[in-house]
Design a protein around this motif. Structure first.
Motif, PDB file in Angstrom:
ATOM      1  N   GLU A  53       0.815  -1.216   0.000  1.00 38.14           N
ATOM      2  CA  GLU A  53       0.000   0.000   0.000  1.00 38.14           C
ATOM      3  C   GLU A  53       0.850   1.268   0.000  1.00 38.14           C
ATOM      4  OE1 GLU A  53      -3.181   0.487  -0.780  1.00 38.14           O
ATOM      5  OE2 GLU A  53      -3.021  -1.658  -1.195  1.00 38.14           O
ATOM      6  N   ARG A  54       2.025   1.220   0.610  1.00 37.80           N
ATOM      7  CA  ARG A  54       2.866   2.424   0.628  1.00 37.80           C
ATOM      8  C   ARG A  54       3.802   2.511  -0.572  1.00 37.80           C
ATOM      9  NH1 ARG A  54       8.130   2.105   3.128  1.00 37.80           N
ATOM     10  NH2 ARG A  54       8.631  -0.045   3.683  1.00 37.80           N
ATOM     11  N   ALA A  55       3.815   1.475  -1.383  1.00 40.66           N
ATOM     12  CA  ALA A  55       4.698   1.439  -2.551  1.00 40.66           C
ATOM     13  C   ALA A  55       4.082   2.163  -3.738  1.00 40.66           C
ATOM     14  CB  ALA A  55       4.991  -0.009  -2.939  1.00 40.66           C
ATOM     15  N   GLU A  56       4.965   2.730  -4.566  1.00 40.91           N
ATOM     16  CA  GLU A  56       4.550   3.186  -5.879  1.00 40.91           C
ATOM     17  C   GLU A  56       4.814   2.013  -6.817  1.00 40.91           C
ATOM     18  OE1 GLU A  56       4.937   7.631  -6.855  1.00 40.91           O
ATOM     19  OE2 GLU A  56       6.830   7.097  -5.886  1.00 40.91           O
ATOM     20  N   MET A  57       3.857   1.755  -7.701  1.00 43.47           N
ATOM     21  CA  MET A  57       3.994   0.617  -8.601  1.00 43.47           C
ATOM     22  C   MET A  57       4.082   1.080 -10.046  1.00 43.47           C
ATOM     23  SD  MET A  57       1.640  -2.445  -7.138  1.00 43.47           S
ATOM     24  CE  MET A  57       2.162  -3.492  -8.474  1.00 43.47           C
ATOM     25  N   PHE A  58       4.866   0.338 -10.792  1.00 44.63           N
ATOM     26  CA  PHE A  58       5.071   0.612 -12.208  1.00 44.63           C
ATOM     27  C   PHE A  58       4.858  -0.690 -12.963  1.00 44.63           C
ATOM     28  CE2 PHE A  58       7.525   3.423  -9.618  1.00 44.63           C
ATOM     29  CZ  PHE A  58       7.392   4.671 -10.209  1.00 44.63           C
ATOM     30  N   ALA A  59       4.069  -0.617 -14.026  1.00 48.39           N
ATOM     31  CA  ALA A  59       3.798  -1.803 -14.849  1.00 48.39           C
ATOM     32  C   ALA A  59       4.280  -1.542 -16.264  1.00 48.39           C
ATOM     33  CB  ALA A  59       2.304  -2.113 -14.846  1.00 48.39           C
ATOM     34  N   LEU A  60       5.025  -2.490 -16.818  1.00 47.82           N
ATOM     35  CA  LEU A  60       5.533  -2.381 -18.179  1.00 47.82           C
ATOM     36  C   LEU A  60       4.676  -3.255 -19.093  1.00 47.82           C
ATOM     37  CD1 LEU A  60       9.149  -2.320 -19.386  1.00 47.82           C
ATOM     38  CD2 LEU A  60       7.539  -3.890 -20.455  1.00 47.82           C
ATOM     39  N   TYR A  61       4.141  -2.613 -20.117  1.00 49.34           N
ATOM     40  CA  TYR A  61       3.311  -3.306 -21.105  1.00 49.34           C
ATOM     41  C   TYR A  61       4.005  -3.274 -22.460  1.00 49.34           C
ATOM     42  CZ  TYR A  61      -0.478  -2.927 -17.719  1.00 49.34           C
ATOM     43  OH  TYR A  61      -1.260  -3.035 -16.598  1.00 49.34           O
ATOM     44  N   ASP A  62       3.985  -4.397 -23.142  1.00 53.23           N
ATOM     45  CA  ASP A  62       4.498  -4.516 -24.502  1.00 53.23           C
ATOM     46  C   ASP A  62       3.656  -5.606 -25.155  1.00 53.23           C
ATOM     47  OD1 ASP A  62       6.000  -4.278 -26.789  1.00 53.23           O
ATOM     48  OD2 ASP A  62       7.723  -5.409 -26.022  1.00 53.23           O
ATOM     49  N   ASN A  63       2.554  -5.192 -25.770  1.00 48.53           N
ATOM     50  CA  ASN A  63       1.555  -6.157 -26.236  1.00 48.53           C
ATOM     51  C   ASN A  63       1.113  -7.025 -25.067  1.00 48.53           C
ATOM     52  OD1 ASN A  63       1.490  -5.331 -28.972  1.00 48.53           O
ATOM     53  ND2 ASN A  63       3.418  -6.414 -29.310  1.00 48.53           N
ATOM     54  N   GLY A  64       0.727  -6.392 -23.985  1.00 48.88           N
ATOM     55  CA  GLY A  64       0.309  -7.065 -22.762  1.00 48.88           C
ATOM     56  C   GLY A  64       1.300  -6.805 -21.638  1.00 48.88           C
ATOM     57  N   LEU A  65       0.864  -7.092 -20.434  1.00 45.30           N
ATOM     58  CA  LEU A  65       1.702  -6.893 -19.250  1.00 45.30           C
ATOM     59  C   LEU A  65       2.895  -7.841 -19.271  1.00 45.30           C
ATOM     60  CD1 LEU A  65       2.099  -5.594 -16.418  1.00 45.30           C
ATOM     61  CD2 LEU A  65       0.679  -7.452 -15.510  1.00 45.30           C
TER      62      LEU A  65
END
Length: 147
Positions: free
Chosen positions: A32-44
């Protein structure tokens, strides 16, 4: 390729987070205290969670890529992105990992240097033995990178 900052419903990525840390209760301690980053390249493909540890230090708590896509540079792209993202906010980024050669190679390739270790971290904080690449994890090894 696109990197998105995730601000809500972080638990929807639990399958990927569990690749980096197989204990959901340990993930719950920072999620909950984290910042999250998601990388997508034709999907996660990859996910990364970063926490503020002090005014000058942030920590990568989890970084994971689906097994099918590992070794293709996605996690390195995420590290490059978050390093730039945090360069005006923090002086240092740290990351803790098991004491295995593959982790050392990966983080050193991405600009990290050995920092310190927490003896018996895995044996003290998990209710079962943890293994990576056939090696039992005992100590948490930390790496650091100037931003």
């Amino acid at each position: 390729m696109e990197i998105r900052i995730i601000t809500e419903n972080k638990k929807q990525f639990i399958d990927l987070l569990l690749l980096a840390d197989e204990s959901e209760s340990m993930i719950d301690k920072y999620l909950e205290r984290a910042e999250m980053f998601a990388l997508y390249d034709n999907g996660l493909k990859s996910i990364c969670a970063v926490t503020r540890e002090s005014p000058d230090i942030c920590e990568i708590k989890s970084i994971a890529t689906y097994e099918k896509w590992q070794g293709m540079g996605y996690a390195s792209k995420l590290i490059g992105y978050i390093s730039a993202h945090y360069s005006d906010i923090y002086k240092t980024m740290i990351v803790g990992t098991g004491d295995v050669p593959s982790g050392k190679r990966f983080y050193e390739k991405n600009g990290f240097v050995a920092s310190h270790r927490v003896p018996n971290f895995f044996t003290d904080n998990y209710d079962h033995p943890m293994y990576e690449n056939g090696i039992q994890l005992i100590d948490m090894v930390y790496y650091k990178k100037s931003l």
